[in-house]
Write a protein that holds these residues in place. Structure first.
Motif, PDB file in Angstrom:
ATOM      1  N   GLY A  77     -10.642  59.499  -8.967  1.00  0.00           N
ATOM      2  CA  GLY A  77     -11.868  58.678  -8.814  1.00  0.00           C
ATOM      3  C   GLY A  77     -12.946  59.038  -7.947  1.00  0.00           C
ATOM      4  O   GLY A  77     -14.049  59.198  -8.196  1.00  0.00           O
ATOM      5  N   ALA A  78     -12.128  59.615  -6.811  1.00  0.00           N
ATOM      6  CA  ALA A  78     -13.204  60.117  -5.771  1.00  0.00           C
ATOM      7  C   ALA A  78     -13.816  61.321  -6.250  1.00  0.00           C
ATOM      8  O   ALA A  78     -15.101  61.583  -5.904  1.00  0.00           O
ATOM      9  N   ASN A  79     -13.468  62.126  -7.035  1.00  0.00           N
ATOM     10  CA  ASN A  79     -14.166  63.504  -7.542  1.00  0.00           C
ATOM     11  C   ASN A  79     -15.106  63.020  -8.678  1.00  0.00           C
ATOM     12  O   ASN A  79     -16.313  63.622  -8.672  1.00  0.00           O
ATOM     13  N   VAL A  80     -14.648  61.972  -9.424  1.00  0.00           N
ATOM     14  CA  VAL A  80     -15.769  61.508 -10.206  1.00  0.00           C
ATOM     15  C   VAL A  80     -17.020  60.816  -9.496  1.00  0.00           C
ATOM     16  O   VAL A  80     -18.183  60.878 -10.014  1.00  0.00           O
ATOM     17  N   LEU A  81     -16.911  59.875  -8.296  1.00  0.00           N
ATOM     18  CA  LEU A  81     -17.969  59.678  -7.674  1.00  0.00           C
ATOM     19  C   LEU A  81     -18.714  60.825  -6.854  1.00  0.00           C
ATOM     20  O   LEU A  81     -20.004  60.814  -6.957  1.00  0.00           O
ATOM     21  N   GLY A 121     -28.104  52.150 -15.766  1.00  0.00           N
ATOM     22  CA  GLY A 121     -27.781  51.986 -17.097  1.00  0.00           C
ATOM     23  C   GLY A 121     -27.245  53.395 -17.729  1.00  0.00           C
ATOM     24  O   GLY A 121     -26.434  53.325 -18.420  1.00  0.00           O
ATOM     25  N   SER A 122     -27.916  54.158 -17.081  1.00  0.00           N
ATOM     26  CA  SER A 122     -27.546  55.725 -17.608  1.00  0.00           C
ATOM     27  C   SER A 122     -26.206  56.193 -17.198  1.00  0.00           C
ATOM     28  O   SER A 122     -25.371  56.561 -17.827  1.00  0.00           O
ATOM     29  N   LEU A 123     -25.995  55.984 -15.870  1.00  0.00           N
ATOM     30  CA  LEU A 123     -24.817  56.284 -15.626  1.00  0.00           C
ATOM     31  C   LEU A 123     -23.622  55.543 -16.036  1.00  0.00           C
ATOM     32  O   LEU A 123     -22.361  55.960 -16.215  1.00  0.00           O
ATOM     33  N   ASP A 124     -23.838  54.291 -16.255  1.00  0.00           N
ATOM     34  CA  ASP A 124     -22.756  53.548 -16.957  1.00  0.00           C
ATOM     35  C   ASP A 124     -22.448  53.971 -18.249  1.00  0.00           C
ATOM     36  O   ASP A 124     -21.150  54.015 -18.663  1.00  0.00           O
ATOM     37  N   ALA A 125     -23.358  54.332 -18.984  1.00  0.00           N
ATOM     38  CA  ALA A 125     -23.249  54.940 -20.251  1.00  0.00           C
ATOM     39  C   ALA A 125     -22.486  56.361 -20.257  1.00  0.00           C
ATOM     40  O   ALA A 125     -21.553  56.635 -21.047  1.00  0.00           O
ATOM     41  N   ALA A 148     -11.213  54.458 -12.864  1.00  0.00           N
ATOM     42  CA  ALA A 148     -10.574  53.900 -11.368  1.00  0.00           C
ATOM     43  C   ALA A 148     -11.397  52.749 -11.042  1.00  0.00           C
ATOM     44  O   ALA A 148     -12.655  52.619 -10.995  1.00  0.00           O
ATOM     45  N   ARG A 149     -10.995  51.988 -10.036  1.00  0.00           N
ATOM     46  CA  ARG A 149     -11.395  50.990  -9.670  1.00  0.00           C
ATOM     47  C   ARG A 149     -12.580  51.291  -8.570  1.00  0.00           C
ATOM     48  O   ARG A 149     -13.974  50.661  -8.483  1.00  0.00           O
ATOM     49  N   ALA A 150     -12.589  52.431  -7.860  1.00  0.00           N
ATOM     50  CA  ALA A 150     -13.545  52.973  -7.020  1.00  0.00           C
ATOM     51  C   ALA A 150     -15.010  53.188  -7.789  1.00  0.00           C
ATOM     52  O   ALA A 150     -16.068  52.976  -7.674  1.00  0.00           O
ATOM     53  N   VAL A 151     -14.695  53.728  -9.023  1.00  0.00           N
ATOM     54  CA  VAL A 151     -15.642  54.300  -9.996  1.00  0.00           C
ATOM     55  C   VAL A 151     -16.386  52.836 -10.403  1.00  0.00           C
ATOM     56  O   VAL A 151     -17.722  52.724 -10.446  1.00  0.00           O
ATOM     57  N   ARG A 152     -15.928  51.673 -10.720  1.00  0.00           N
ATOM     58  CA  ARG A 152     -16.294  50.527 -11.405  1.00  0.00           C
ATOM     59  C   ARG A 152     -17.332  49.873 -10.092  1.00  0.00           C
ATOM     60  O   ARG A 152     -18.304  49.158 -10.380  1.00  0.00           O
ATOM     61  N   LEU A 153     -16.361  49.788  -9.044  1.00  0.00           N
ATOM     62  CA  LEU A 153     -17.167  49.052  -7.820  1.00  0.00           C
ATOM     63  C   LEU A 153     -18.601  50.087  -7.430  1.00  0.00           C
ATOM     64  O   LEU A 153     -19.570  49.364  -7.154  1.00  0.00           O
ATOM     65  N   TYR A 154     -18.504  51.265  -7.760  1.00  0.00           N
ATOM     66  CA  TYR A 154     -19.606  51.927  -7.407  1.00  0.00           C
ATOM     67  C   TYR A 154     -20.711  51.787  -8.287  1.00  0.00           C
ATOM     68  O   TYR A 154     -21.909  51.592  -8.056  1.00  0.00           O
ATOM     69  N   LEU A 155     -20.546  51.694  -9.815  1.00  0.00           N
ATOM     70  CA  LEU A 155     -21.558  51.335 -10.532  1.00  0.00           C
ATOM     71  C   LEU A 155     -22.078  49.969 -10.267  1.00  0.00           C
ATOM     72  O   LEU A 155     -23.342  49.755 -10.413  1.00  0.00           O
TER      73      LEU A 155
END
Length: 219
Positions: A77-81, A121-125, A148-155
């Motif tokens: 998830g850190a790499n996704v962030l 909105g675009s990042l979420d999609a 990952a939870r970290a990605v959901r929290l970031y969004l």
């Protein structure tokens, strides 16, 4: 007389062989033509599926260009962030800072030096498409880095920050019960409204293909 009969028989056999060869050749041509027709009528991918494939390829190229290079199996998830923050440099959504006079103003009267970022909105999609692509390509839902939870929290954080900075309230709209025709029409409209992106790597660097994101604007 026997010589004449033998010659006639030989000619008949030769004619039969030629006819059989010609028939086989024609049959092969018909099969090839049929196969070409089957290939030509294969329905194209939907806009959503095409977009998802481009996003998936783009993320794969991002991992290859990462220093050090990363494999999908070691992606977290850190790499996704990191990827999402990297895309901010290509954003076109003005996000006002708290010190800006236009902070919280959804219709600022003039320009300001505040940074441009990717719209929530675009990042979420984008994350939704990558999450689906990960599992479609053999990834486990339990190990999906895009979920990952970290990605959901970031969004969620990006959504809240942009809502305050741009004066836009993100509220869930109540869905009314639709009849079958309205549901079909809604699905068609959603298909046309799918956001676009086609990031790719060129010369070892990431090319700006993730621009023009304003809420539900296209990648």
């Amino acid at each position: 007389m026997s010589a004449a009969v033998a010659a006639a028989a030989s000619a008949a056999i030769s004619g039969y062989n030629n006819s059989s060869s010609s028939s086989t050749s024609n049959h092969s041509d018909e099969l090839l033509t049929s196969q070409r027709m089957q290939v030509s009528v294969t329905p194209p991918l939907s806009r959503y599926e095409s977009q998802k494939r481009r996003d998936w390829n783009t993320f794969g190229q991002y991992l290859k260009n990462h220093r050090p290079p990363l494999t999908l199996s070691r992606c977290s998830g850190a790499n996704v962030l990191e990827f999402l923050r990297y895309l901010d440099q290509f954003g076109k959504t003005k996000v006002h800072t708290e010190n800006c006079a236009y902070y919280g103003n959804s219709h600022p009267p003039g320009p300001c030096p505040c940074p441009l970022k990717q719209a929530w909105g675009s990042l979420d999609a984008l994350i939704g498409r990558l999450r689906a692509a990960f599992e479609e390509n053999g990834g486990s839902s339990e190990m999906n880095p895009f979920g990952a939870r970290a990605v959901r929290l970031y969004l969620r954080e990006v959504r809240d920050v942009q809502a305050k900075a741009r004066g836009i309230a993100y509220e869930k709209k109540k869905r009314k019960k639709l009849n079958q025709n309205q549901q079909n029409e809604s699905m068609v409209n959603q298909e046309h409204d799918v956001v676009h992106s086609s990031g790719y790597v060129h010369g070892g660097g990431f090319v700006n293909q993730y621009s023009d994101l304003n809420g539900t604007a296209s990648f």
